[in-house]
Design an enzyme around this catalytic site. Sequence first.
Site, PDB file in Angstrom:
ATOM      1  N   GLY A 135     111.320 -15.291  46.997  1.00  0.00           N
ATOM      2  CA  GLY A 135     111.531 -13.945  46.452  1.00  0.00           C
ATOM      3  C   GLY A 135     110.872 -13.805  45.093  1.00  0.00           C
ATOM      4  N   ASP A 182     105.272  -5.687  44.098  1.00  0.00           N
ATOM      5  CA  ASP A 182     104.800  -7.013  43.712  1.00  0.00           C
ATOM      6  C   ASP A 182     103.361  -6.974  43.211  1.00  0.00           C
ATOM      7  OD1 ASP A 182     107.212  -7.464  44.822  1.00  0.00           O
ATOM      8  OD2 ASP A 182     106.485  -8.525  46.577  1.00  0.00           O
TER       9      ASP A 182
HETATM   10  P1  NG1 Z   1     109.701 -10.740  48.162  1.00  0.00           P
HETATM   11  O1  NG1 Z   1     110.988 -11.133  48.756  1.00  0.00           O
HETATM   12  O2  NG1 Z   1     109.476 -11.289  46.794  1.00  0.00           O
HETATM   13  O3  NG1 Z   1     108.554 -11.052  49.076  1.00  0.00           O
HETATM   14  C1  NG1 Z   1     109.876  -8.222  49.095  1.00  0.00           C
HETATM   15  C2  NG1 Z   1     108.757  -7.177  49.143  1.00  0.00           C
HETATM   16  C3  NG1 Z   1     108.858  -6.180  47.979  1.00  0.00           C
HETATM   17  C4  NG1 Z   1     110.262  -5.580  47.909  1.00  0.00           C
HETATM   18  C5  NG1 Z   1     111.312  -6.708  47.915  1.00  0.00           C
HETATM   19  C6  NG1 Z   1     112.734  -6.208  47.969  1.00  0.00           C
HETATM   20  C7  NG1 Z   1     106.786  -8.266  50.134  1.00  0.00           C
HETATM   21  C8  NG1 Z   1     105.436  -8.813  49.880  1.00  0.00           C
HETATM   22  N1  NG1 Z   1     107.451  -7.827  49.048  1.00  0.00           N
HETATM   23  O4  NG1 Z   1     109.695  -9.100  47.998  1.00  0.00           O
HETATM   24  O5  NG1 Z   1     107.885  -5.177  48.140  1.00  0.00           O
HETATM   25  O6  NG1 Z   1     110.491  -4.661  48.935  1.00  0.00           O
HETATM   26  O7  NG1 Z   1     111.143  -7.584  49.042  1.00  0.00           O
HETATM   27  O8  NG1 Z   1     113.022  -5.436  46.851  1.00  0.00           O
HETATM   28  O9  NG1 Z   1     107.234  -8.200  51.259  1.00  0.00           O
END
Ligand code: NG1
Length: 448
Positions: A135, A182
């Site tokens: 995350g 991100d």
């Molecule tokens: P993480 O779990 O860091 O990959 C994902 C999504 C974000 C956002 C968050 C929840 C990807 C690349 N990123 O982050 O855009 O939606 O979950 O807030 O999938």
Amino acid sequence: MSELAPPTDRVEGLVTAFASHFGRRPQVVVRAPGRVNLIGEHTDYNGLPVLPMAIDRHVLVAAAGREDRRVRLANAAARFAPRAYQLQAGIRRFAPGDWGNYHKAAAQGLLSSLGPDVLRGGDFLIDGDIPPGAGLSSSSALVVGSTLALLAVNERSVPPLQLAELTAAAERYVGTQSGGMDQAVCLLAQAGHALRIDFDPLRTHPVPVSPGYAFVVCHSLVAAEKSGAARTAYNSRVVECRLACRVLECLLGASLPRPLAHLGELRRLFPDRSLADFAAILENALPPRPLRLEEIAELVGTPRERLAAAVGHGARPSATYALVRRARHVLSEAERVDQAETALAAADWLDLSALMDASHASCRDDYEVSSPVLEELIAAAKAAGAHGARLTGAGFGGCTVNMLPAGGASLFLAMMERSFYQQRPAAQRRGEHAFVVTPSAGASVIQM
Ligand code: NG1
């Protein structure tokens, strides 16, 4: 993009490794940071704001251009075997979960945006210290780093906001229906600041992080890789939010001038109303239990197949959809982001920690993206003195972010070691699993 230098010993090591792998020196080294999201979880793909900060963990990409359209990839971590592919329209994916797909995502994104014939290939060596599936956005750092490296060896550039949108769309190549948080923070963050990000259109605003408090990331020791089960769980939340939009369109009827592209449009269409009003409208109209697709189809007066197609990937006939709870999380989380931005800017740690705790509770109870081990980790963090503690990123495993007075971080880490990590063999296998993060600058390109 900032000109902040990554740790020089890592860059030098990468340059040497590049030379021994490819037999020449790289032209550039790109640094792309990971991020920790302070608050605003699962709001980005709903067009609602987020408040992440870039961290002092990076993906580094050393690169040199080629005359042909071949791409050769190597990774400093031995578990990621070398890969190669050709730049061409419609690049076919490697097997699901293959690390090379993130580079292909970058290339495909650039070809789709700039034209199919404009890029020549290159040799790329990648090194990273962002734990994957945590995350902390290692995947987006890889996509952004690869995109910048491909642009650099082709002597091209794209303005940062446009690049953030391009890379966000590009990453969907790997199959996650993700939002744009991100990539935006990876490109646009400023050292010493968190970044408030709004969407549609993309806008960013740096928020100073006072040095009085520290943010500590703790890994749950459970990876939530988007190439596996976490992707299905993530995408099904996206579908639930789209279904909530269809129900709200019905309930709001003529007061709604156009269909909702996402829940965030409620803010733009009804600037004088609080988002909580819309959560209440859904709560009053729907039973609290999850609904089957045919029940929702009947409610909105659309044939089931048409509704399934309209909300896209992930709608399965056997699934149920917890629309009230999902919408309540997203709409309340957006309001918490507004309040957290004010609290962070004013260094009002009491308010900020209460908001982080409330965000976690909402992620757990309404969005259902926490897990038993994340709950244990949060409880351990609270017992070890964390002021605010919440899961960060998509959830289902990965990390928590914990806020502490700066002077208390070492004691907190020692207590977490004793109460949570020491008894778990996975912690010893993983190596570093809890660390302080500092608000860092966005990606940079170093000419070699
Ligand atoms: P993480 O779990 O860091 O990959 C994902 C999504 C974000 C956002 C968050 C929840 C990807 C690349 N990123 O982050 O855009 O939606 O979950 O807030 O999938």
